[in-house]
Write a protein that holds these residues in place. Structure first.
Motif, PDB file in Angstrom:
ATOM      1  N   GLU A  69       7.334  -8.676  -4.041  1.00 48.42           N
ATOM      2  CA  GLU A  69       6.112  -9.776  -5.238  1.00 48.42           C
ATOM      3  C   GLU A  69       6.470 -10.574  -4.192  1.00 48.42           C
ATOM      4  O   GLU A  69       5.552 -11.880  -3.801  1.00 48.42           O
ATOM      5  CB  GLU A  69       6.558  -9.586  -6.533  1.00 48.42           C
ATOM      6  N   SER A  70       7.658 -11.404  -4.059  1.00 48.34           N
ATOM      7  CA  SER A  70       7.682 -12.413  -2.758  1.00 48.34           C
ATOM      8  C   SER A  70       6.715 -12.610  -1.382  1.00 48.34           C
ATOM      9  O   SER A  70       5.529 -13.222  -1.555  1.00 48.34           O
ATOM     10  CB  SER A  70       8.544 -13.615  -2.903  1.00 48.34           C
ATOM     11  N   LEU A  71       7.940 -11.805  -1.018  1.00 52.25           N
ATOM     12  CA  LEU A  71       6.408 -11.131   0.228  1.00 52.25           C
ATOM     13  C   LEU A  71       5.446 -11.339  -0.249  1.00 52.25           C
ATOM     14  O   LEU A  71       4.261 -12.030   0.681  1.00 52.25           O
ATOM     15  CB  LEU A  71       7.044  -9.849   0.895  1.00 52.25           C
ATOM     16  N   ARG A  72       4.258 -10.618  -0.765  1.00 54.51           N
ATOM     17  CA  ARG A  72       3.234 -10.370  -1.234  1.00 54.51           C
ATOM     18  C   ARG A  72       2.185 -11.846  -1.320  1.00 54.51           C
ATOM     19  O   ARG A  72       1.577 -12.123  -0.606  1.00 54.51           O
ATOM     20  CB  ARG A  72       2.537  -9.595  -1.895  1.00 54.51           C
ATOM     21  N   GLN A  73       3.406 -12.598  -2.156  1.00 55.98           N
ATOM     22  CA  GLN A  73       2.681 -13.637  -2.715  1.00 55.98           C
ATOM     23  C   GLN A  73       2.653 -14.940  -1.114  1.00 55.98           C
ATOM     24  O   GLN A  73       1.698 -15.369  -1.136  1.00 55.98           O
ATOM     25  CB  GLN A  73       3.537 -14.572  -3.078  1.00 55.98           C
ATOM     26  N   LEU A  74       4.113 -13.872  -0.718  1.00 55.33           N
ATOM     27  CA  LEU A  74       3.584 -15.393   0.798  1.00 55.33           C
ATOM     28  C   LEU A  74       2.356 -15.259   1.619  1.00 55.33           C
ATOM     29  O   LEU A  74       1.953 -15.859   2.193  1.00 55.33           O
ATOM     30  CB  LEU A  74       5.229 -15.008   1.580  1.00 55.33           C
ATOM     31  N   PHE A  75       2.322 -13.503   1.949  1.00 60.12           N
ATOM     32  CA  PHE A  75       1.523 -13.624   2.767  1.00 60.12           C
ATOM     33  C   PHE A  75      -0.146 -13.629   2.012  1.00 60.12           C
ATOM     34  O   PHE A  75      -0.511 -13.816   3.212  1.00 60.12           O
ATOM     35  CB  PHE A  75       1.602 -11.865   3.003  1.00 60.12           C
ATOM     36  N   GLU A  76      -0.021 -13.391   0.898  1.00 60.31           N
ATOM     37  CA  GLU A  76      -1.077 -13.726  -0.128  1.00 60.31           C
ATOM     38  C   GLU A  76      -1.746 -15.250   0.716  1.00 60.31           C
ATOM     39  O   GLU A  76      -2.949 -16.260   0.834  1.00 60.31           O
ATOM     40  CB  GLU A  76      -0.905 -14.034  -1.554  1.00 60.31           C
TER      41      GLU A  76
ATOM     42  N   ARG B 263      -6.284  -2.673   3.305  1.00 62.70           N
ATOM     43  CA  ARG B 263      -5.980  -2.079   4.249  1.00 62.70           C
ATOM     44  C   ARG B 263      -4.929  -3.579   4.672  1.00 62.70           C
ATOM     45  O   ARG B 263      -3.445  -2.636   5.767  1.00 62.70           O
ATOM     46  CB  ARG B 263      -7.268  -2.049   5.490  1.00 62.70           C
ATOM     47  N   LYS B 264      -5.047  -4.677   4.684  1.00 65.43           N
ATOM     48  CA  LYS B 264      -3.776  -5.469   5.319  1.00 65.43           C
ATOM     49  C   LYS B 264      -3.017  -5.135   4.176  1.00 65.43           C
ATOM     50  O   LYS B 264      -1.592  -5.759   4.389  1.00 65.43           O
ATOM     51  CB  LYS B 264      -4.868  -6.938   4.529  1.00 65.43           C
ATOM     52  N   LEU B 265      -2.929  -5.173   2.832  1.00 69.05           N
ATOM     53  CA  LEU B 265      -1.836  -4.747   2.113  1.00 69.05           C
ATOM     54  C   LEU B 265      -0.467  -3.244   2.310  1.00 69.05           C
ATOM     55  O   LEU B 265       0.268  -3.639   2.704  1.00 69.05           O
ATOM     56  CB  LEU B 265      -2.894  -4.291   0.708  1.00 69.05           C
ATOM     57  N   LEU B 266      -1.619  -2.832   2.846  1.00 75.60           N
ATOM     58  CA  LEU B 266      -1.146  -1.574   3.819  1.00 75.60           C
ATOM     59  C   LEU B 266      -0.270  -1.800   5.192  1.00 75.60           C
ATOM     60  O   LEU B 266       0.599  -1.507   5.442  1.00 75.60           O
ATOM     61  CB  LEU B 266      -1.827  -0.186   4.432  1.00 75.60           C
ATOM     62  N   SER B 267      -1.101  -2.397   5.627  1.00 79.33           N
ATOM     63  CA  SER B 267      -1.149  -3.128   7.084  1.00 79.33           C
ATOM     64  C   SER B 267       1.259  -3.837   6.540  1.00 79.33           C
ATOM     65  O   SER B 267       2.366  -3.687   7.532  1.00 79.33           O
ATOM     66  CB  SER B 267      -1.027  -4.046   7.571  1.00 79.33           C
ATOM     67  N   ILE B 268       1.021  -4.508   5.530  1.00 75.76           N
ATOM     68  CA  ILE B 268       2.044  -5.939   5.042  1.00 75.76           C
ATOM     69  C   ILE B 268       3.149  -4.673   4.724  1.00 75.76           C
ATOM     70  O   ILE B 268       3.806  -4.594   5.107  1.00 75.76           O
ATOM     71  CB  ILE B 268       1.706  -6.267   3.912  1.00 75.76           C
ATOM     72  N   ALA B 269       3.062  -3.973   3.567  1.00 75.52           N
ATOM     73  CA  ALA B 269       3.937  -2.558   4.013  1.00 75.52           C
ATOM     74  C   ALA B 269       4.351  -1.925   4.182  1.00 75.52           C
ATOM     75  O   ALA B 269       5.461  -1.563   5.051  1.00 75.52           O
ATOM     76  CB  ALA B 269       3.654  -1.848   2.403  1.00 75.52           C
TER      77      ALA B 269
ATOM     78  N   LEU C 295       8.192 -10.457  17.822  1.00 75.61           N
ATOM     79  CA  LEU C 295       7.590 -11.432  19.249  1.00 75.61           C
ATOM     80  C   LEU C 295       6.896 -10.801  20.486  1.00 75.61           C
ATOM     81  O   LEU C 295       7.152 -11.064  21.483  1.00 75.61           O
ATOM     82  CB  LEU C 295       8.905 -13.112  19.146  1.00 75.61           C
ATOM     83  N   ASN C 296       6.926  -9.940  20.268  1.00 74.52           N
ATOM     84  CA  ASN C 296       6.487  -8.394  21.169  1.00 74.52           C
ATOM     85  C   ASN C 296       4.697  -7.942  20.932  1.00 74.52           C
ATOM     86  O   ASN C 296       4.844  -7.118  20.344  1.00 74.52           O
ATOM     87  CB  ASN C 296       7.477  -7.091  21.436  1.00 74.52           C
ATOM     88  N   HIS C 297       4.313  -7.873  21.847  1.00 69.01           N
ATOM     89  CA  HIS C 297       3.009  -8.300  21.511  1.00 69.01           C
ATOM     90  C   HIS C 297       2.450  -5.504  22.020  1.00 69.01           C
ATOM     91  O   HIS C 297       1.326  -5.558  21.690  1.00 69.01           O
ATOM     92  CB  HIS C 297       1.888  -8.235  22.628  1.00 69.01           C
ATOM     93  N   LYS C 298       3.778  -5.945  21.706  1.00 66.63           N
ATOM     94  CA  LYS C 298       3.638  -4.066  22.149  1.00 66.63           C
ATOM     95  C   LYS C 298       3.850  -3.371  21.252  1.00 66.63           C
ATOM     96  O   LYS C 298       3.399  -2.450  20.549  1.00 66.63           O
ATOM     97  CB  LYS C 298       4.550  -3.400  23.396  1.00 66.63           C
ATOM     98  N   GLN C 299       4.355  -4.585  20.290  1.00 64.82           N
ATOM     99  CA  GLN C 299       4.945  -3.781  18.655  1.00 64.82           C
ATOM    100  C   GLN C 299       3.268  -4.087  17.863  1.00 64.82           C
ATOM    101  O   GLN C 299       2.820  -4.845  18.278  1.00 64.82           O
ATOM    102  CB  GLN C 299       5.483  -4.433  17.928  1.00 64.82           C
ATOM    103  N   SER C 300       3.830  -3.187  16.244  1.00 63.23           N
ATOM    104  CA  SER C 300       2.610  -2.794  15.715  1.00 63.23           C
ATOM    105  C   SER C 300       2.713  -4.704  14.823  1.00 63.23           C
ATOM    106  O   SER C 300       3.548  -4.984  14.747  1.00 63.23           O
ATOM    107  CB  SER C 300       2.954  -2.042  14.575  1.00 63.23           C
ATOM    108  N   GLY C 301       1.419  -5.285  14.192  1.00 60.14           N
ATOM    109  CA  GLY C 301       1.320  -6.165  13.549  1.00 60.14           C
ATOM    110  C   GLY C 301       0.727  -6.820  14.299  1.00 60.14           C
ATOM    111  O   GLY C 301       0.557  -7.213  15.422  1.00 60.14           O
TER     112      GLY C 301
END
Length: 175
Positions: free
Chosen positions: A42-49, A60-66, A82-88
């Motif tokens: 819940e707190s992680l979701r609120q921080l991203f909101e 779609r963004k919610l799925l990416s967060i999960a 901190l790697n451009h080759k990783q997801s996100g």
């Protein structure tokens, strides 16, 4: 006719006082109520909101967060986030590191980048477009820049840089 303007402050404390007082952002309590506490789903979701600037995040963004961000991360954060080759996305990966360890990883976005560049060069510049350049700029330029504020209150520095950077976006039209 050529007209220009210049922005000056006597010292960093006055800069921070002035620009942090101009800071306005939706749902700031989602940040202040959750940052620095143990992360829950819940707190992680609120921080991203909060970071996303809207009340509810789209599917779609919610799925990416999960898929990309958990309530704890024990491996090497630099290798993963901190790697451009990783997801996100670069900005969200950096923000996630901030959620995990706010003192170690300052928030980074287009506004604080613009503020930093103006303070360093006197020029209004936009954040690099590629993830690779964003990560490089964050690690090589922004973190040392942010550390130069020393013992000043980290949240006040972030709010001042954000507000100043937003102002510069508008000011660029007239510069």
């Amino acid at each position: 006719m050529h007209l220009s303007f210049q922005i000056q402050f006597q010292d960093l404390p006055r800069f921070l006082d002035h620009w942090s007082s101009k800071y306005k952002y939706k749902s700031d309590e989602k940040y202040t109520d959750n940052i620095g506490s143990p992360l829950t789903e819940e707190s992680l979701r609120q921080l991203f909101e909060w970071k996303n600037g809207i009340e509810k995040i789209a599917g779609r963004k919610l799925l990416s967060i999960a898929e990309n961000y958990t309530t704890s991360f024990n491996d090497d954060p630099v290798t993963r986030y901190l790697n451009h080759k990783q997801s996100g996305s670069a900005i969200w990966n950096i923000f996630y590191l901030h959620c995990l360890s706010p003192r170690e990883w300052p928030i980074f976005d287009q506004h604080v980048f613009r503020a930093m560049r103006y303070m360093k060069t006197g020029k209004i510049e936009e954040i690099p477009r590629t993830s690779k350049r964003k990560y490089e700029t964050y690690q090589q330029e922004y973190i040392p820049f942010f550390k130069a504020f020393g013992g000043m209150e980290q949240r006040k520095v972030d709010m001042a840089l954000f507000a100043f950077g937003k102002f510069l976006k508008t000011a660029a039209k007239y510069a």
